[in-house]
Design a protein around this motif. Structure first.
Motif, short mmCIF file in Angstrom:
data_model
loop_
_atom_site.label_atom_id
_atom_site.label_comp_id
_atom_site.label_asym_id
_atom_site.label_seq_id
_atom_site.Cartn_x
_atom_site.Cartn_y
_atom_site.Cartn_z
N ASP A 52 47.46 43.34 39.80
CA ASP A 52 47.12 42.10 40.49
C ASP A 52 46.77 40.95 39.53
O ASP A 52 46.21 39.95 39.94
CB ASP A 52 45.98 42.34 41.47
CG ASP A 52 44.72 42.85 40.78
OD1 ASP A 52 44.84 43.42 39.69
OD2 ASP A 52 43.63 42.67 41.36
N TYR A 53 47.10 41.09 38.27
CA TYR A 53 46.80 40.06 37.26
C TYR A 53 47.58 38.79 37.57
O TYR A 53 48.77 38.81 37.87
CB TYR A 53 47.16 40.57 35.86
CG TYR A 53 47.01 39.52 34.79
CD1 TYR A 53 45.76 39.18 34.30
CD2 TYR A 53 48.12 38.87 34.28
CE1 TYR A 53 45.61 38.22 33.32
CE2 TYR A 53 47.98 37.91 33.30
CZ TYR A 53 46.73 37.58 32.82
OH TYR A 53 46.60 36.62 31.85
N LYS A 54 46.89 37.66 37.48
CA LYS A 54 47.51 36.34 37.68
C LYS A 54 47.47 35.59 36.35
O LYS A 54 46.41 35.42 35.76
CB LYS A 54 46.75 35.53 38.73
CG LYS A 54 46.71 36.17 40.10
CD LYS A 54 48.04 36.03 40.78
CE LYS A 54 47.93 36.57 42.20
NZ LYS A 54 48.95 37.51 42.52
N SER A 58 51.75 28.62 33.90
CA SER A 58 53.17 28.97 33.92
C SER A 58 53.90 28.11 32.87
O SER A 58 53.42 27.05 32.50
CB SER A 58 53.76 28.73 35.31
OG SER A 58 53.63 27.36 35.64
#
Length: 130
Positions: A52-54, A58
């Motif tokens: 679940d790493y965000k 970007s």
């Protein structure tokens, strides 16, 4: 064979070994993409450890394919190598020019030939040292 030639030969053999040995030894044969970049390896490791790493941010530009990404990386590396080569060549040229000017100044009573002078005097002319 001079000492520099021996060193250059050994360095070339080491570079060739670094390029050929991973292929010859079959390193990475068990992987889907055997020679993927470190970024891809890190992303895979992170998602395995914590699914679940965000990411914090970007990329500003995401190339449409891996080939374009590789081409941009190669272009970046070539530009960097060109800048470094220019800097080191300029530095060496200035040093050699100063040595020639010093040697010419010592050998002919303080006169420096135009080819060795750094002031851009016309060819064939001699200038007095200040």
């Amino acid at each position: 064979m001079s000492r520099n030639a021996k060193i250059n030969t050994v360095l070339l053999l080491l570079v060739a070994a670094l390029a050929v040995l991973p292929l010859a030894l079959g390193l990475g044969d068990h992987k889907k993409e055997p020679f993927a970049g470190a970024d891809a390896e890190a992303e895979t490791a992170i998602t395995e450890i914590k699914p679940d790493y965000k990411p914090w941010f970007s990329p500003l530009y995401e190339p449409p394919s891996g080939e374009i990404e590789s081409a941009l990386f190669a272009l970046q590396a070539a530009l960097g190598a060109g800048v470094l080569a220019y800097y080191f060549g300029l530095h060496r040229g200035r040093r050699q020019g100063a040595e020639r000017a010093r040697a010419a100044g010592d050998g002919d009573g303080g006169r420096v030939s135009a080819g060795d002078a750094a002031d851009g005097a016309p060819s064939g002319a001699a200038t007095e040292r200040s």
